[in-house]
Scaffold this active site. Structure first.
Site, PDB file in Angstrom:
ATOM      1  N   THR A 198       0.818  -1.212   0.000  1.00 37.55           N
ATOM      2  CA  THR A 198       0.000   0.000   0.000  1.00 37.55           C
ATOM      3  C   THR A 198       0.854   1.264   0.000  1.00 37.55           C
ATOM      4  OG1 THR A 198      -1.515   1.271   1.395  1.00 37.55           O
ATOM      5  CG2 THR A 198      -0.106  -0.281   2.530  1.00 37.55           C
ATOM      6  N   TYR A 254      -1.913  -0.568  11.138  1.00 38.16           N
ATOM      7  CA  TYR A 254      -2.049  -1.235   9.831  1.00 38.16           C
ATOM      8  C   TYR A 254      -0.883  -0.899   8.911  1.00 38.16           C
ATOM      9  CZ  TYR A 254      -3.342  -1.653   4.920  1.00 38.16           C
ATOM     10  OH  TYR A 254      -3.305  -1.916   3.582  1.00 38.16           O
TER      11      TYR A 254
HETATM   12  P1  NAD Z   1      -9.788  -7.226   2.370  1.00 39.08           P
HETATM   13  O1  NAD Z   1      -9.790  -6.973   3.834  1.00 39.08           O
HETATM   14  O2  NAD Z   1     -11.004  -6.931   1.573  1.00 39.08           O
HETATM   15  O3  NAD Z   1      -9.430  -8.762   2.109  1.00 39.08           O
HETATM   16  C1  NAD Z   1      -8.415  -9.424   2.805  1.00 39.08           C
HETATM   17  C2  NAD Z   1      -8.579 -10.924   2.575  1.00 39.08           C
HETATM   18  O4  NAD Z   1      -7.499 -11.583   3.267  1.00 39.08           O
HETATM   19  C3  NAD Z   1      -9.883 -11.494   3.140  1.00 39.08           C
HETATM   20  O5  NAD Z   1     -10.467 -12.379   2.209  1.00 39.08           O
HETATM   21  C4  NAD Z   1      -9.435 -12.237   4.395  1.00 39.08           C
HETATM   22  O6  NAD Z   1     -10.265 -13.351   4.724  1.00 39.08           O
HETATM   23  C5  NAD Z   1      -8.041 -12.677   4.001  1.00 39.08           C
HETATM   24  N1  NAD Z   1      -7.200 -12.926   5.168  1.00 39.08           N
HETATM   25  C6  NAD Z   1      -7.040 -12.119   6.264  1.00 39.08           C
HETATM   26  N2  NAD Z   1      -6.210 -12.709   7.141  1.00 39.08           N
HETATM   27  C7  NAD Z   1      -5.814 -13.885   6.601  1.00 39.08           C
HETATM   28  C8  NAD Z   1      -4.945 -14.926   7.010  1.00 39.08           C
HETATM   29  N3  NAD Z   1      -4.313 -14.886   8.204  1.00 39.08           N
HETATM   30  N4  NAD Z   1      -4.764 -15.988   6.201  1.00 39.08           N
HETATM   31  C9  NAD Z   1      -5.408 -16.052   5.007  1.00 39.08           C
HETATM   32  N5  NAD Z   1      -6.253 -15.111   4.568  1.00 39.08           N
HETATM   33  C10 NAD Z   1      -6.444 -14.033   5.346  1.00 39.08           C
HETATM   34  O7  NAD Z   1      -8.521  -6.447   1.833  1.00 39.08           O
HETATM   35  P2  NAD Z   1      -8.312  -5.720   0.421  1.00 39.08           P
HETATM   36  O8  NAD Z   1      -8.799  -4.335   0.517  1.00 39.08           O
HETATM   37  O9  NAD Z   1      -8.791  -6.617  -0.657  1.00 39.08           O
HETATM   38  O10 NAD Z   1      -6.704  -5.644   0.395  1.00 39.08           O
HETATM   39  C11 NAD Z   1      -5.961  -6.724  -0.177  1.00 39.08           C
HETATM   40  C12 NAD Z   1      -4.485  -6.358  -0.136  1.00 39.08           C
HETATM   41  O11 NAD Z   1      -4.252  -5.172  -0.876  1.00 39.08           O
HETATM   42  C13 NAD Z   1      -3.948  -6.086   1.276  1.00 39.08           C
HETATM   43  O12 NAD Z   1      -2.652  -6.630   1.360  1.00 39.08           O
HETATM   44  C14 NAD Z   1      -3.910  -4.578   1.368  1.00 39.08           C
HETATM   45  O13 NAD Z   1      -2.901  -4.153   2.257  1.00 39.08           O
HETATM   46  C15 NAD Z   1      -3.578  -4.227  -0.059  1.00 39.08           C
HETATM   47  N6  NAD Z   1      -4.028  -2.881  -0.525  1.00 39.08           N
HETATM   48  C16 NAD Z   1      -5.342  -2.512  -0.355  1.00 39.08           C
HETATM   49  C17 NAD Z   1      -5.770  -1.290  -0.863  1.00 39.08           C
HETATM   50  C18 NAD Z   1      -7.218  -0.850  -0.738  1.00 39.08           C
HETATM   51  O14 NAD Z   1      -7.540   0.267  -1.132  1.00 39.08           O
HETATM   52  N7  NAD Z   1      -8.129  -1.668  -0.221  1.00 39.08           N
HETATM   53  C19 NAD Z   1      -4.860  -0.460  -1.528  1.00 39.08           C
HETATM   54  C20 NAD Z   1      -3.524  -0.864  -1.651  1.00 39.08           C
HETATM   55  C21 NAD Z   1      -3.129  -2.098  -1.164  1.00 39.08           C
HETATM   56  O1  DAU Z   2      -4.140   3.909   0.449  1.00 37.36           O
HETATM   57  C1  DAU Z   2      -4.359   2.543   0.405  1.00 37.36           C
HETATM   58  C2  DAU Z   2      -5.195   2.115   1.595  1.00 37.36           C
HETATM   59  O2  DAU Z   2      -6.514   2.562   1.346  1.00 37.36           O
HETATM   60  C3  DAU Z   2      -5.170   0.601   1.830  1.00 37.36           C
HETATM   61  O3  DAU Z   2      -3.875   0.216   2.195  1.00 37.36           O
HETATM   62  C4  DAU Z   2      -6.146   0.199   2.936  1.00 37.36           C
HETATM   63  O4  DAU Z   2      -6.207  -1.208   3.039  1.00 37.36           O
HETATM   64  C5  DAU Z   2      -7.526   0.736   2.564  1.00 37.36           C
HETATM   65  O5  DAU Z   2      -8.447   0.451   3.613  1.00 37.36           O
HETATM   66  C6  DAU Z   2      -7.459   2.243   2.334  1.00 37.36           C
HETATM   67  O6  DAU Z   2      -7.134   2.932   3.578  1.00 37.36           O
HETATM   68  P1  DAU Z   2      -7.885   4.296   3.994  1.00 37.36           P
HETATM   69  O7  DAU Z   2      -7.772   4.407   5.461  1.00 37.36           O
HETATM   70  O8  DAU Z   2      -7.443   5.411   3.138  1.00 37.36           O
HETATM   71  O9  DAU Z   2      -9.387   3.887   3.521  1.00 37.36           O
HETATM   72  P2  DAU Z   2     -10.819   4.060   4.210  1.00 37.36           P
HETATM   73  O10 DAU Z   2     -11.812   3.559   3.229  1.00 37.36           O
HETATM   74  O11 DAU Z   2     -10.869   3.499   5.581  1.00 37.36           O
HETATM   75  O12 DAU Z   2     -10.953   5.646   4.345  1.00 37.36           O
HETATM   76  C7  DAU Z   2     -10.777   6.515   3.219  1.00 37.36           C
HETATM   77  C8  DAU Z   2     -10.856   7.957   3.733  1.00 37.36           C
HETATM   78  O13 DAU Z   2     -12.192   8.221   4.169  1.00 37.36           O
HETATM   79  C9  DAU Z   2      -9.981   8.248   4.920  1.00 37.36           C
HETATM   80  O14 DAU Z   2      -9.532   9.592   4.834  1.00 37.36           O
HETATM   81  C10 DAU Z   2     -10.915   8.085   6.123  1.00 37.36           C
HETATM   82  C11 DAU Z   2     -12.228   8.585   5.565  1.00 37.36           C
HETATM   83  N1  DAU Z   2     -13.467   7.990   6.105  1.00 37.36           N
HETATM   84  C12 DAU Z   2     -13.547   6.631   6.187  1.00 37.36           C
HETATM   85  C13 DAU Z   2     -14.705   6.031   6.619  1.00 37.36           C
HETATM   86  C14 DAU Z   2     -14.823   4.533   6.735  1.00 37.36           C
HETATM   87  C15 DAU Z   2     -14.542   8.796   6.423  1.00 37.36           C
HETATM   88  O15 DAU Z   2     -14.463  10.052   6.326  1.00 37.36           O
HETATM   89  N2  DAU Z   2     -15.700   8.212   6.832  1.00 37.36           N
HETATM   90  C16 DAU Z   2     -15.828   6.865   6.954  1.00 37.36           C
HETATM   91  O16 DAU Z   2     -16.909   6.393   7.321  1.00 37.36           O
END
Ligand code: NAD
Ligand code: DAU
Length: 332
Positions: free
Chosen positions: A121, A148
């Site tokens: 991330t 995190y």
């Molecule tokens: P998510 O929380 O939606 O999914 C995570 C998945 O990992 C789930 O299916 C969960 O069951 C599985 N998991 C958790 N712990 C586990 C374990 N111990 N063993 C096996 N499986 C396990 O997360 P996401 O948003 O899809 O993120 C996926 C990856 O991408 C993460 O590594 C996150 O850091 C990275 N990432 C996310 C974002 C974002 O915007 N969501 C952006 C950049 C990078």
């Molecule tokens: O930048 C990549 C990351 O983006 C990933 O590594 C993380 O897994 C992913 O969860 C995300 O992190 P953020 O903390 O940026 O995402 P989130 O959706 O939790 O929040 C986005 C922005 O919105 C942040 O500034 C917090 C704000 N927020 C979030 C929630 C849930 C609100 O204002 N209201 C809300 O209810």
């Protein structure tokens, strides 16, 4: 790479990647997922059973991981605890899964020589001021803010050390905020879409001026596949699609889509240590690997995502009330 092991493939980004990999390669895919609260087996429904299988297990289980890794040609590691707010309430699963899970996988690929791609991330770089002309690059120093992001930064450091010290065949990608189908309603965009769809107000932390650099998850998938296929071992690639928006801009766009008053917003308690702004410079990925995002119009991507949530209420309705109750108990 005929046999891919995709960890976390039942989560948001992992499941979107599984769909993408099946459509764009000939590979068979094994998903290794613990099926935590964040997972959804429904996100893998309809995929060909002769090409996809699910192993329910923990990435920190080294015996299981050693066996599975040795049976595959490459590992794409998405599994993680991923929500900042949860890491503030209880960091322990973040340390276990994000650090010990990545450690177990690295030891397995060290023994077997299997190719490894680590999905990380942009949060590992900390945050930027709103008026800072710079964006994150591959050379930005690590400076994580939350449990995190610190656990993800630690996992990146493990991968880098295993490349240098043991010669593991690994690459890393650091991506910005994803949006799209199958994202849990605890996250910002699905939470606000489903709030507004139910007639509630969006809940915005602090002053709402925090900026995130949004990318459609389909574009993240194509970037990961490009790095897996053409990336240079040992390299890090930043993934982003020039999608910077303040949180207020995003909720106003959602309210407009529903024909609601753009100022009908509830400001709630801010997140502790809330990062102000993320912004990605993805020139290396574009120039070296020829990657381009397909969803360059954020408003169009957001509109399609809103329509997806409206058409899939059965997928999110069951967890919505409990998610909101957890937030309400924290004043959010
Ligand atoms: P998510 O929380 O939606 O999914 C995570 C998945 O990992 C789930 O299916 C969960 O069951 C599985 N998991 C958790 N712990 C586990 C374990 N111990 N063993 C096996 N499986 C396990 O997360 P996401 O948003 O899809 O993120 C996926 C990856 O991408 C993460 O590594 C996150 O850091 C990275 N990432 C996310 C974002 C974002 O915007 N969501 C952006 C950049 C990078
Ligand atoms: O930048 C990549 C990351 O983006 C990933 O590594 C993380 O897994 C992913 O969860 C995300 O992190 P953020 O903390 O940026 O995402 P989130 O959706 O939790 O929040 C986005 C922005 O919105 C942040 O500034 C917090 C704000 N927020 C979030 C929630 C849930 C609100 O204002 N209201 C809300 O209810």
């Amino acid at each position: 790479m005929d046999r891919l092991l995709v960890t976390g493939g039942a989560g948001f980004i992992g499941s979107n990647f599984v769909h993408h990999a099946l459509a764009h390669t000939e590979a068979n895919v094994t998903v290794l997922d613990k099926l935590t609260y964040a997972a959804s087996e429904a996100s893998l429904e309809g995929l060909p059973s002769d090409r996809v299988s699910l192993v329910v297990g923990d990435v920190a289980d080294d015996t299981l991981v050693d066996r599975l890794v040795a049976e595959h040609d490459a590992v794409v590691h998405f599994a993680a605890e991923s929500h900042n707010d949860n890491s503030l309430d209880d960091p322990s699963p973040f340390i276990r899964t994000n650090l010990l899970g990545t450690f177990a996988l690295l030891e397995a690929v060290r023994k077997s020589g299997v190719r490894f791609h680590h999905v990380s991330t942009d949060e590992v770089y900390g945050d930027l001021d709103l008026d800072d002309p710079k964006r994150f690059t591959e050379d930005t120093p690590y400076n994580p803010s939350s449990p995190y992001s610190a656990s993800k930064a630690g996992s990146d450091h493990l991968v880098r050390a295993w490349v240098r010290s043991f010669g593991v065949q690994a690459t890393i990608s650091n991506c910005s905020n994803n949006y799209g189908p199958w994202q849990h309603v605890e996250k910002f965009i699905p939470r606000q879409i489903t709030n507004v769809a139910r007639g509630d107000r969006p809940k915005v932390y602090g002053d709402g001026m925090n900026v995130r650099d949004w990318i459609h998850t389909e574009d993240h998938s194509s970037a990961v596949l490009a790095i897996l296929q053409r990336g240079t071992i040992g390299e890090t690639y930043l993934v982003g699609a020039d999608g910077e928006r303040s949180n207020l801009e995003v909720v106003r766009a959602i309210l407009r889509h529903f024909g609601r008053n753009e100022d009908d917003i509830e400001f709630v308690r801010d997140r502790a240590g809330h990062d102000r702004r993320y912004a990605i410079e993805s020139g290396k990925l574009r120039s070296e690997l020829g990657w381009q995002p397909r969803y360059e119009d954020f408003d169009a991507g957001l509109a399609a995502t809103i329509e997806w949530y409206l058409a899939h209420e059965d997928w999110w309705a069951g967890v919505k009330a409990a998610t909101e109750a957890t937030y309400a108990a924290k004043g959010q």
